[in-house]
Write a protein that holds these residues in place. Sequence first.
Motif, PDB file in Angstrom:
ATOM      1  N   VAL B 185       0.841  -1.196   0.000  1.00 29.99           N
ATOM      2  CA  VAL B 185       0.000   0.000   0.000  1.00 29.99           C
ATOM      3  C   VAL B 185       0.879   1.249   0.000  1.00 29.99           C
ATOM      4  CG1 VAL B 185      -2.025  -1.006   1.087  1.00 29.99           C
ATOM      5  CG2 VAL B 185      -0.153  -0.205   2.519  1.00 29.99           C
ATOM      6  N   ARG B 186       2.175   1.026   0.187  1.00 32.35           N
ATOM      7  CA  ARG B 186       3.105   2.161   0.252  1.00 32.35           C
ATOM      8  C   ARG B 186       3.494   2.617  -1.146  1.00 32.35           C
ATOM      9  NH1 ARG B 186       4.840  -1.496   3.852  1.00 32.35           N
ATOM     10  NH2 ARG B 186       3.981  -0.995   5.873  1.00 32.35           N
ATOM     11  N   PRO B 187       4.105   3.797  -1.254  1.00 34.51           N
ATOM     12  CA  PRO B 187       4.531   4.271  -2.575  1.00 34.51           C
ATOM     13  C   PRO B 187       5.548   3.309  -3.192  1.00 34.51           C
ATOM     14  CG  PRO B 187       4.914   5.955  -0.884  1.00 34.51           C
ATOM     15  CD  PRO B 187       4.419   4.746  -0.183  1.00 34.51           C
ATOM     16  N   GLU B 188       5.650   3.362  -4.502  1.00 30.11           N
ATOM     17  CA  GLU B 188       6.606   2.525  -5.207  1.00 30.11           C
ATOM     18  C   GLU B 188       8.033   2.981  -4.867  1.00 30.11           C
ATOM     19  OE1 GLU B 188       7.614   1.250  -9.655  1.00 30.11           O
ATOM     20  OE2 GLU B 188       5.835   2.508  -9.419  1.00 30.11           O
ATOM     21  N   GLU B 212       8.218  -0.336   9.126  1.00 32.34           N
ATOM     22  CA  GLU B 212       6.983  -0.100   8.370  1.00 32.34           C
ATOM     23  C   GLU B 212       6.185   1.039   8.999  1.00 32.34           C
ATOM     24  OE1 GLU B 212       4.764  -3.731   7.886  1.00 32.34           O
ATOM     25  OE2 GLU B 212       6.493  -4.746   6.993  1.00 32.34           O
ATOM     26  N   GLN B 213       6.162   1.056  10.325  1.00 25.86           N
ATOM     27  CA  GLN B 213       5.446   2.141  11.016  1.00 25.86           C
ATOM     28  C   GLN B 213       6.057   3.488  10.672  1.00 25.86           C
ATOM     29  OE1 GLN B 213       5.105   1.612  15.280  1.00 25.86           O
ATOM     30  NE2 GLN B 213       4.719  -0.563  15.023  1.00 25.86           N
ATOM     31  N   LEU B 214       7.395   3.510  10.684  1.00 26.01           N
ATOM     32  CA  LEU B 214       8.083   4.761  10.361  1.00 26.01           C
ATOM     33  C   LEU B 214       7.793   5.166   8.915  1.00 26.01           C
ATOM     34  CD1 LEU B 214      10.076   6.998  11.170  1.00 26.01           C
ATOM     35  CD2 LEU B 214      11.938   5.499  10.443  1.00 26.01           C
ATOM     36  N   ALA B 221       8.399   4.827   1.048  1.00 26.23           N
ATOM     37  CA  ALA B 221       8.487   3.450   0.576  1.00 26.23           C
ATOM     38  C   ALA B 221       9.469   2.708   1.472  1.00 26.23           C
ATOM     39  CB  ALA B 221       8.969   3.416  -0.860  1.00 26.23           C
ATOM     40  N   LEU B 222       9.322   1.390   1.508  1.00 26.55           N
ATOM     41  CA  LEU B 222      10.206   0.573   2.322  1.00 26.55           C
ATOM     42  C   LEU B 222      11.237  -0.098   1.411  1.00 26.55           C
ATOM     43  CD1 LEU B 222      10.362  -0.181   5.336  1.00 26.55           C
ATOM     44  CD2 LEU B 222       9.074  -2.248   4.783  1.00 26.55           C
ATOM     45  N   GLY B 223      12.504  -0.002   1.819  1.00 22.23           N
ATOM     46  CA  GLY B 223      13.567  -0.650   1.059  1.00 22.23           C
ATOM     47  C   GLY B 223      14.370  -1.545   1.969  1.00 22.23           C
TER      48      GLY B 223
END
Lengths: 249, 307
Positions: B185-188, B212-214, B221-223
């Motif tokens: 659901v996060r940005p690409e 993920e919370q941060l 986005a998460l990397g």
Amino acid sequence: MKVLVPVKRVVDSNVKVRVKSDNSAVETANIKMALNPFCEIAVEEAVRLKEAGTVDEIVVVSIGAKQAQEQIRTAMALGADRGILIETDAELVPLSIAKILQKIQQTEQADLIILGKQSIDGDNNQTGQMLAALLDVAQATFASEVKVEANKVIVCREIDGGLQTVSLNLPAVITADLRLNEPRYASLPNIMKAKRKPLDIKSIDELGIELKQHQQIISVNAPKVREAGEMVADVTTLVDKLKNEAKVI
Amino acid sequence: MSILILAEHDNQQLSAETAKVVFAAQQLGGEIEVLVVGHQCQSVADDAAKLSSVAKVLLVDDAAFEHQQADNVSKLVNTLAAKYDYILAAATSTGKDTLPRVAALLDVNQISDITAVVSEDTFVRPIYAGNALATVKSLDAKKVITVRSSAFDAVAQDGAAQVEKLDQNLVSLVEFISQTLTESVRPELTTARIVVSGGRGVGSAENFAILEQLADKLGAALGASRAAVDAGFVPNDFQVGQTGKIVAPDLYIAVGISGAIQHLAGMKDAKVIVAINKDPEAPIFQIADYGLEADLFDVIPKLLKLI
């Protein structure tokens, strides 16, 4: 079945390279060289297929300077059966490499060709795809899983959004991604045995192909160095800097 | 001069990366056309038509191209190539898969992953994991190029190009079996303005929840580093680096990442880099604008409160 594994000699992945002072290239003299990590994964996969009884023969080929023999020997110590070196001092672009490999495939008639997805020096990510195009065979790039079933090969590929599984008729070209396997280390007895395995050395002229010059390197420069930043004492300072100094949150 | 851009899409949406390839193409000069190949992808062609300075959109909509396999798409592009001087695509997994095949069919070498256009035949591209920048002049008559989208801006969406349908049908040599895409659901990752990345130091898949919370709080986005992917903390399409995704967000927060050459290759062009690490010797601190030597489990809860 027979597998062909093209491998490349590159600067070791842990070496931080430097640009030559005349900006013509990257300094490679007296630097530790190694088998390109993705090629190592490709060799390992071929060896595993052989251990599983699917593959009878693994032929490793490298194109480059005389010293690339070391990398072919490394591949043979890992389990490849024989090697071919196409000796040249020319810097060849991926298309030229693919044309040489096409010629070798015409003689070898391998059922499967496994390459690394990219070499860590040129970072081109082209050779496997170009070879597949020249041979007009199917390709599965960025493979993270390979299964041979009858006359097909089922490959799981790493794509941008996740994973994709495809099936290819043989012969086919596969390029290995990082997660395909964990390459083994060569044991000392195997390193000794590898010295007696056949290694055929040829020149590009002997293959009877004409290569064109496709590009010219104008210069090679060091990237801009990032200014060293600052260490902050605590989270409050960090948030303050991000909000008020960098203005990014 | 004319330029053909192979659109990046999933049959429903045009990827943001295509607008960046159009930006790179503008610097070459000449007429820009976008090719949309897929199945039931009219909406993609409509989106492409809105991109600024695109003169025409070619749409090839056929079940044979549903999965955009490299072999049949490259043959298709080859049949259209005669009238173009340049063939461009984003350096995504699809672009990297397909364009070298196009180049080989045209008997030209590809210029991979360009980060700048110097002139109509000369380009800059990173080599050795971004530790050197090569300026390369192509001697080929036709230029086949993949574009590092993080190095270019996106063009505006103020265009109104014509969409022209072409009938083409080429059966692929590859049989598609299945696909599993990571739900997010996060940005690409490649287009996000902020990226929060975790490494081995995060410790476990469960611990990634705190990152993920941060990320959610920041709209980021998460990397991840290769170590975090190899350890199974996150899927591999989260990987940032030489062999993963190349990102250049406004803010990159590296948590528990040591900063190996291969990871830096994927993020060192971020505008602001923050490193949070327990190890004061971690190489990531050498390129970080702001470094915080601390335990991430102390830092992140505080960060969540303060932002």
